[in-house]
Design a protein around this motif. Structure first.
Motif, PDB file in Angstrom:
ATOM      1  N   THR A 163      -5.401  11.842   4.552  1.00 47.25           N
ATOM      2  CA  THR A 163      -6.628  11.748   3.757  1.00 47.25           C
ATOM      3  C   THR A 163      -6.844  12.982   2.888  1.00 47.25           C
ATOM      4  N   GLU A 164      -6.039  14.002   3.090  1.00 43.56           N
ATOM      5  CA  GLU A 164      -6.186  15.232   2.309  1.00 43.56           C
ATOM      6  C   GLU A 164      -5.188  15.321   1.164  1.00 43.56           C
ATOM      7  N   VAL A 165      -4.269  14.354   1.075  1.00 37.02           N
ATOM      8  CA  VAL A 165      -3.247  14.414   0.030  1.00 37.02           C
ATOM      9  C   VAL A 165      -3.323  13.166  -0.851  1.00 37.02           C
ATOM     10  N   PRO A 166      -3.057  13.291  -2.142  1.00 39.50           N
ATOM     11  CA  PRO A 166      -3.131  12.142  -3.064  1.00 39.50           C
ATOM     12  C   PRO A 166      -1.827  11.340  -3.073  1.00 39.50           C
ATOM     13  N   PHE A 167      -1.517  10.636  -1.976  1.00 45.41           N
ATOM     14  CA  PHE A 167      -0.269   9.872  -1.912  1.00 45.41           C
ATOM     15  C   PHE A 167      -0.360   8.643  -2.809  1.00 45.41           C
ATOM     16  N   SER A 168       0.793   8.168  -3.270  1.00 47.28           N
ATOM     17  CA  SER A 168       0.832   7.008  -4.159  1.00 47.28           C
ATOM     18  C   SER A 168       1.085   5.703  -3.410  1.00 47.28           C
ATOM     19  N   ALA A 169       1.818   5.770  -2.311  1.00 45.88           N
ATOM     20  CA  ALA A 169       2.153   4.558  -1.560  1.00 45.88           C
ATOM     21  C   ALA A 169       2.392   4.912  -0.106  1.00 45.88           C
ATOM     22  N   ALA A 184      -6.073   1.302   7.070  1.00 45.50           N
ATOM     23  CA  ALA A 184      -6.106   1.307   5.597  1.00 45.50           C
ATOM     24  C   ALA A 184      -7.464   1.771   5.086  1.00 45.50           C
ATOM     25  N   ARG A 185      -8.545   1.336   5.731  1.00 42.82           N
ATOM     26  CA  ARG A 185      -9.886   1.754   5.286  1.00 42.82           C
ATOM     27  C   ARG A 185     -10.124   3.240   5.558  1.00 42.82           C
ATOM     28  N   GLY A 240      -8.492   3.188  -7.496  1.00 38.55           N
ATOM     29  CA  GLY A 240      -8.728   3.123  -6.062  1.00 38.55           C
ATOM     30  C   GLY A 240      -7.481   2.721  -5.281  1.00 38.55           C
ATOM     31  N   THR A 241      -7.679   1.835  -4.305  1.00 38.26           N
ATOM     32  CA  THR A 241      -6.621   1.466  -3.362  1.00 38.26           C
ATOM     33  C   THR A 241      -6.448  -0.045  -3.313  1.00 38.26           C
ATOM     34  N   LEU A 242      -5.194  -0.497  -3.312  1.00 40.37           N
ATOM     35  CA  LEU A 242      -4.875  -1.900  -3.081  1.00 40.37           C
ATOM     36  C   LEU A 242      -4.200  -1.998  -1.719  1.00 40.37           C
ATOM     37  N   PHE A 243      -4.858  -2.680  -0.775  1.00 35.39           N
ATOM     38  CA  PHE A 243      -4.311  -2.863   0.566  1.00 35.39           C
ATOM     39  C   PHE A 243      -3.616  -4.212   0.619  1.00 35.39           C
ATOM     40  N   ILE A 282      -1.179   2.289  -3.350  1.00 35.99           N
ATOM     41  CA  ILE A 282      -0.753   1.094  -2.621  1.00 35.99           C
ATOM     42  C   ILE A 282      -0.629   1.417  -1.134  1.00 35.99           C
ATOM     43  N   VAL A 283      -1.371   0.668  -0.313  1.00 34.93           N
ATOM     44  CA  VAL A 283      -1.219   0.745   1.141  1.00 34.93           C
ATOM     45  C   VAL A 283      -0.699  -0.612   1.595  1.00 34.93           C
TER      46      VAL A 283
END
Length: 470
Positions: A163-169, A184-185, A240-243, A282-283
């Motif tokens: 949650t502290e890093v801006p990961f892409s996938a 995921a949430r 945002g995020t696509l789960f 993307i998660v």
């Protein structure tokens, strides 16, 4: 509810007039004659204005610069600017910074009232969105992944770092019911994209054509029935995020299109001619082993490597039975609150049954069991007769069943929950896996026990990535 209006105006007569007018209109008005005074009100006295009405040029600086530095402290407030020396560059910059409107003095008071009312509605909506986001953040912190087992602690530590890093996938793995949606949430609401949308899609729940349209969107006339334009889920999740749950069920050709979107940060709607820029985290989640699927050709290797920047593998409940000590009281409290029950005492016999159960449906199955028992409760004692755990007979039934017959059922049969905690594919996989284990992973013997052909069983073994000897 009385809302606060901050007025920043160095002309005392105008400031007093505006202050008097809006107090009569029901506002709690704070008046500042300089940017320094306004800064004190915002940062030290911590007023929370819904709206800021400011002169553009103050004795101690430019209000646009002030807005730019204060936006993070009053993120939901709308800003209105009044100036006697309007210019195109100033108005462009004001709107670029997110100002609601830019007005020249003198401004008709009735027109100003209309704009103030409109800006207040906009700010109120922004405040509600931010409040919901903050609630989601608190609800879905890494601590929401409950458990004191070593496995649960390791998952929590990993989630706190992610949650502290801006990961892409990222890929979330684990059996059905282990909490992939919750994870995921946590990653979304605990991370830097928390104030942006989180969009969810179950890839196994939609047929190929509908999944493609939902993900990528379509233009009018792209296919039969496409009467209007549709923004796909990738567009809706921009910023945002696509789960993507059950991503292992996605067809290979759509996997290739998804990979292109992830690599290029652009999506093209079905029937569209132009590409649209998207910034999506993307998660992906699956209860199947995606790495093994790449070896058998069921999942694209390049997409797997692009998604698996990080992997979070959730343990099955049977491998962390000690987590029941926290999960059971948590679910009991939840359903007490929902159903108005008062269950608080859990007998030792109930704990014994809970901790000896295999939990093929994992936490989802546990939640369903606790819900049933709490809803059927009639007092403070947890009603163990409603556990109805597969393989465990309740006391009033066990008295009427011969022990040797009961043992034979458990040895030669399989008992599965029919409470919604296991999907049909999960049941199929569990039956085949159990038959193989009892047959020493011998395909021929397992097929004989299941009354199936070797070819049929071999197909399902490959589908579920199970091990065989032949």
């Amino acid at each position: 509810m009385i809302e606060t209006l901050l007025i920043i105006e160095d002309e005392k007569l105008l400031g007093s007039e505006l202050s008097r007018h809006y107090k009569q209109s029901g506002w709690d008005v704070a008046l500042a004659t300089s940017l320094a005074e306004a800064k004190t009100l915002l940062l030290k006295k911590r007023i929370e204005p819904l709206l800021v009405l400011s002169d553009m040029n103050l004795p101690d600086g430019n209000a646009l610069d002030f807005m730019e530095t204060m936006k993070k402290n009053v993120s939901y407030a709308e800003w209105l600017f009044l100036t006697g020396f309007g210019s195109v560059p100033d108005s462009v910059r004001a709107l670029r910074l997110g100002a609601y409107d830019f007005l020249e003095k003198p401004c008709d008071l009735e027109r100003l009232d209309l704009i103030v009312a409109s800006a207040a509605r906009s700010a109120s909506m922004q405040r509600r969105v931010l409040d919901q986001t903050k609630q989601g953040h608190r609800r879905y912190s890494p601590e929401a992944y409950v458990g004191h087992s070593q496995q649960a602690q390791e998952v929590r530590q990993l989630l706190a770092k992610l949650t502290e890093v801006p990961f892409s996938a990222l890929i979330i793995g684990g059996e059905s019911g282990t909490g992939k949606g919750l994870t995921a949430r946590i990653l979304h609401y605990g991370g830097p994209r928390a104030q942006q949308p989180m969009i969810e899609v179950n890839c196994a729940a939609l047929p190929r054509e509908l999944l493609e349209s939902e993900l990528f969107g379509h233009e009018p006339g792209a296919f039969t029935g496409a009467s209007g334009r549709h923004r796909g889920l990738l567009e809706q999740a921009d910023g945002g995020t696509l789960f993507m749950d059950e991503i292992g069920e996605m067809p290979l050709d759509l996997q290739a299109k998804l990979l292109k979107v992830i690599e290029d940060h652009k999506v093209r709607r079905l029937g569209g001619e132009k590409e649209i820029n998207v910034d999506v985290q993307i998660v992906a989640a699956s209860n199947r082993d995606l790495e093994k699927m790449t070896q058998s050709g069921g999942f694209r290797t390049d997409l797997y490597h692009r998604l698996s920047v990080f992997k979070v593998i959730l343990p099955p409940l049977r491998d962390a039975v000690e987590d029941l000590d926290e999960l059971v009281p948590l679910f009991v409290s939840e359903y007490n609150a929902k159903a108005g029950r008062k269950v608080k005492d859990i007998p030792d016999e109930v704990w014994r049954k809970l901790k000896s159960h295999y939990w093929p449906g994992n936490v989802r199955e546990l939640r369903n069991v606790i819900e049933r028992c709490v809803l059927f409760s009639e007092g403070a004692i947890f009603p163990g007769q409603w556990l109805q755990l597969p393989g465990q007979q309740s006391s009033h039934r066990a008295e009427n069943i011969d022990d040797s017959i009961q043992a034979d059922v458990l040895q030669n049969g399989i008992i599965l929950p029919l409470d919604g905690s296991m999907a049909l594919d999960d049941m199929d996989r569990f039956i085949i896996k159990t038959a193989l284990e009892r047959a020493g992973n011998n395909l021929t013997a397992a097929a004989r026990a299941l009354g199936a052909t070797r070819e049929t069983l071999r197909y399902r073994v490959r589908k579920y990535n199970l091990k065989i000897l032949d």
